[in-house]
Design an enzyme around this catalytic site. Structure first.
Site, PDB file in Angstrom:
ATOM      1  N   TYR A 269       2.803  10.545  -0.967  1.00  0.00           N
ATOM      2  CA  TYR A 269       3.737   9.950   0.039  1.00  0.00           C
ATOM      3  C   TYR A 269       5.077  10.444  -0.510  1.00  0.00           C
ATOM      4  O   TYR A 269       5.518   9.990  -1.577  1.00  0.00           O
ATOM      5  CB  TYR A 269       3.746   8.580   0.143  1.00  0.00           C
ATOM      6  CG  TYR A 269       2.632   7.936   1.101  1.00  0.00           C
ATOM      7  CD1 TYR A 269       1.624   8.867   1.589  1.00  0.00           C
ATOM      8  CD2 TYR A 269       2.387   6.511   1.043  1.00  0.00           C
ATOM      9  CE1 TYR A 269       0.626   8.444   2.140  1.00  0.00           C
ATOM     10  CE2 TYR A 269       1.281   6.285   1.477  1.00  0.00           C
ATOM     11  CZ  TYR A 269       0.549   6.888   2.392  1.00  0.00           C
ATOM     12  OH  TYR A 269      -0.649   6.556   2.905  1.00  0.00           O
TER      13      TYR A 269
ATOM     14  N   ASP B 278       0.903  -1.191  -0.004  1.00  0.00           N
ATOM     15  CA  ASP B 278      -0.040   0.120  -0.043  1.00  0.00           C
ATOM     16  C   ASP B 278       0.898   1.104   0.045  1.00  0.00           C
ATOM     17  O   ASP B 278       1.816   1.417   0.661  1.00  0.00           O
ATOM     18  CB  ASP B 278      -0.974  -0.004   1.301  1.00  0.00           C
ATOM     19  CG  ASP B 278      -1.873   1.181   1.182  1.00  0.00           C
ATOM     20  OD1 ASP B 278      -2.897   1.099   0.384  1.00  0.00           O
ATOM     21  OD2 ASP B 278      -1.334   2.179   1.974  1.00  0.00           O
TER      22      ASP B 278
ATOM     23  N   TRP C 289      -4.622   1.340   8.691  1.00  0.00           N
ATOM     24  CA  TRP C 289      -3.400   2.035   8.915  1.00  0.00           C
ATOM     25  C   TRP C 289      -3.143   2.145  10.506  1.00  0.00           C
ATOM     26  O   TRP C 289      -4.061   2.418  11.335  1.00  0.00           O
ATOM     27  CB  TRP C 289      -3.158   3.269   8.010  1.00  0.00           C
ATOM     28  CG  TRP C 289      -4.184   4.240   8.388  1.00  0.00           C
ATOM     29  CD1 TRP C 289      -5.325   4.772   7.981  1.00  0.00           C
ATOM     30  CD2 TRP C 289      -3.617   5.664   9.034  1.00  0.00           C
ATOM     31  NE1 TRP C 289      -5.708   5.768   8.323  1.00  0.00           N
ATOM     32  CE2 TRP C 289      -4.856   6.399   9.323  1.00  0.00           C
ATOM     33  CE3 TRP C 289      -2.520   5.855  10.095  1.00  0.00           C
ATOM     34  CZ2 TRP C 289      -4.814   7.667   9.744  1.00  0.00           C
ATOM     35  CZ3 TRP C 289      -2.542   7.005  10.477  1.00  0.00           C
ATOM     36  CH2 TRP C 289      -3.629   8.163  10.652  1.00  0.00           C
ATOM     37  N   SER C 290      -1.761   2.288  10.759  1.00  0.00           N
ATOM     38  CA  SER C 290      -1.534   2.765  12.153  1.00  0.00           C
ATOM     39  C   SER C 290      -1.933   1.474  13.363  1.00  0.00           C
ATOM     40  O   SER C 290      -2.267   2.176  14.328  1.00  0.00           O
ATOM     41  CB  SER C 290      -1.713   4.114  12.523  1.00  0.00           C
ATOM     42  OG  SER C 290      -0.986   4.440  13.891  1.00  0.00           O
TER      43      SER C 290
END
Length: 332
Positions: free
Chosen positions: A54, A49, A205-206
């Site tokens: 980014y 991903d 995420w995270s």
């Protein structure tokens, strides 16, 4: 490594996905990034991903170079569109113009002729949802994109997207990418039930709360050097998790992990994967050893008494407010 279906779609993905937000082209050099990706590949992680924004598009380039030459049919490559990638008025958002231009850039940087999952990185309040969904549908019909997903959308926004797609005969979204961890559970009350209803899976995420749930940050101690908490790229995204109350509570999880013969990271990942609406949890790494530790969480089933102990220990430090569905972190 174990594998799960992405929502109710036919796509099977690794239940741990490798993500390169903050790390590639930001925190680590390309040689380090290559070592981490190769460790992920060797461990059976097939899902990768990223996003065009980014590292100012450089993260896609790094991932593209590393995965070049790998058997493409054996990989699932995900990326995202929304945030600005240039200075012009139409270099952001979910307009047809930005989506069509952005997917071409992502395909070029990732060195592939199709993207497995193309995700709306945020909801665009300035563009009609019909325009966005039609543009995505066109990409699916052209073969440049196989599936469509969203990221950090509310339950109402997901519901609207599914309804409009059904009315207009568009390809439906199959995934949502929210923040989710032991400490951040805001999707549980509204987003998860709505997603279950529509066959949408979470790619979270995270799951380690920016590394806080690994136990590396101790209450009352100085922040370790060479960690995300002191880096320019990562510190702004994790300040909320570095309070004395949270760090003290997280420290108490050590006994739960030890009783199960798990590392703190493995415990946190196994907890996220215990939610049956989660299709995959995204891990990131700056070192090969982190990947090797994380992958051992795949297939771990936490007993009810461990889940109860986690809830008791974390108690009041857990964020549950559905009003925080859209994370305050600007660009995960």
């Amino acid at each position: 490594m174990e594998y799960r279906r992405l929502g109710s779609s036919g796509l099977k993905i690794s239940e741990l996905a490798y993500g390169n937000w903050i790390t590639h082209a930001s925190q680590v050099e390309e040689d380090q990034a290559r070592e981490c990706v190769h460790a992920a590949l060797d461990a059976g992680i097939t899902t990768y991903d990223t996003a065009d924004v980014y590292a100012g598009t450089k993260a896609e380039e790094v991932l593209g170079r590393i995965l070049k030459g790998m058997r493409r049919d054996g990989l699932e490559i995900f990326t995202k569109v929304y945030w600005p990638t240039g200075p012009a008025r139409n270099d952001s958002g979910l307009s047809r113009k930005h989506i069509v231009r952005s997917v071409e850039g992502s395909l070029r940087r990732l060195q592939t002729d199709y993207i497995d999952l193309y995700q709306a990185h945020r909801f665009d309040y300035e563009t009609p949802l019909e325009e966005t969904l039609r543009a995505f549908d066109d990409l699916v019909r052209s073969g440049k994109v196989l599936y469509i997903g969203v990221s950090e959308w509310t339950a109402e926004q997901i519901d609207d997207a599914v309804r409009i797609a059904g009315e207009m005969g568009f390809d439906r979204i199959v995934s949502n990418q929210p923040q989710y961890s032991m400490l951040w559970r805001v999707i549980e009350d509204e987003v998860v039930p709505t997603s279950r209803q529509h066959g949408i899976g979470q790619i979270v995420w995270s799951p380690l709360a920016q590394g806080v749930l690994t136990g590396k940050y101790r209450p009352g101690a100085e922040l370790p050097p060479d960690t995300r908490a002191v880096s320019k790229e990562g510190s702004a995204f994790m300040r909320r998790f570095l309070t004395p109350e949270i760090l003290t509570s997280v420290d108490e999880l050590r006994s739960v992990a030890a009783d199960l013969d798990l590392s703190m990271a493995q415990l946190a990942l196994a907890w996220v994967l215990a939610n049956d609406n989660v299709s995959a949890a995204i891990i990131g790494a700056t070192r090969r050893e982190q990947v090797l530790d994380n992958v051992r969480a795949s297939g771990v089933s936490l007993p009810p008494e461990a889940l109860a102990a986690i809830d008791r220990i974390l108690g009041d430090v857990v964020e549950r407010d559905p009003a925080r569905t859209t994370s305050p972190n600007p660009r995960p």
